[in-house]
Design an enzyme around this catalytic site. Structure first.
Site, mmCIF file in Angstrom:
data_model
loop_
_atom_site.group_PDB
_atom_site.id
_atom_site.type_symbol
_atom_site.label_atom_id
_atom_site.label_comp_id
_atom_site.label_asym_id
_atom_site.label_seq_id
_atom_site.Cartn_x
_atom_site.Cartn_y
_atom_site.Cartn_z
ATOM 1 N N CYS A 81 42.721 42.732 39.907
ATOM 2 C CA CYS A 81 43.774 42.759 40.959
ATOM 3 C C CYS A 81 43.109 41.472 41.904
ATOM 4 O O CYS A 81 42.133 41.510 42.439
ATOM 5 C CB CYS A 81 43.628 44.000 42.007
ATOM 6 S SG CYS A 81 44.457 43.502 43.595
ATOM 7 N N CYS A 132 43.731 49.000 46.550
ATOM 8 C CA CYS A 132 44.245 48.283 47.862
ATOM 9 C C CYS A 132 45.885 48.292 48.074
ATOM 10 O O CYS A 132 46.200 47.968 49.002
ATOM 11 C CB CYS A 132 43.775 46.876 47.738
ATOM 12 S SG CYS A 132 44.655 45.851 46.551
ATOM 13 N N CYS A 152 54.788 44.811 33.224
ATOM 14 C CA CYS A 152 55.355 43.413 33.424
ATOM 15 C C CYS A 152 54.628 43.043 34.964
ATOM 16 O O CYS A 152 55.216 43.352 35.988
ATOM 17 C CB CYS A 152 56.848 43.432 33.286
ATOM 18 S SG CYS A 152 57.603 41.809 33.589
#
Length: 165
Positions: A81, A132, A152
């Site tokens: 991330c 998060c 995706c």
């Protein structure tokens, strides 16, 4: 009989409302009651992320298809991330979907969470970072075996770390 002016007026009005955010996912994201481990104020997120990353991760935007350098990333490693650095996907599960976005058939365990997305007049499954809450993309049921899923993802929401040799 509806005049062309009326059709044009309603079309332009609808577009203006959507552009103003009334019918966008921004309002939906703000209404969520989910609490995440990693939390920052909006100002702090803006300082931590690029403007483009902020639009995707925090405002649930979508990057232009084919624009991510991660589409061409084929080395062994992991995708994390961009908001909190939590590892999300292994390169072993990445595949070429032809959609223009990095695609994976399976996330790492305990990495992502999903919620229903009813934006744009359709129902989809939105994928976000479980730590998060950053918006990553959507998951669809047209992927390869063994899961049949296609995660995706927006390349802007991901960072790549190559596997150590």
């Amino acid at each position: 009989m509806i005049a062309r002016r009326q059709i044009l007026f309603y079309g332009v009005s609808s577009f203006a409302l959507m552009a103003s955010g009334i019918f966008t996912r921004h309002a939906l994201a703000a209404a969520t009651s989910e609490v995440f481990e990693v939390r920052y104020t909006d100002e702090q997120w803006r300082k931590r992320l690029t403007q483009q990353q902020y639009e995707v991760l925090r405002k649930e935007g979508t990057e232009r298809p084919g624009s991510s350098p991660l589409n061409k990333e084929h080395r062994a490693g992991s995708f994390a991330c961009s908001g909190c650095a939590l590892p999300l996907f292994s390169s072993k599960t990445k595949f070429e979907s032809g959609t223009g976005w990095p695609s994976f058939w399976k996330p790492l365990d305990n990495a992502v969470a999903t919620r229903q997305d009813r934006s744009f007049g359709t129902v989809r499954t939105e994928v976000h970072c479980r730590r998060c809450g950053g918006h990553l993309g959507h998951v669809f049921d047209d992927g390869p075996k063994p899961t049949g899923l296609r995660y995706c993802m927006n390349g802007l929401s991901l960072s790549f770390a190559p596997q150590a040799a």
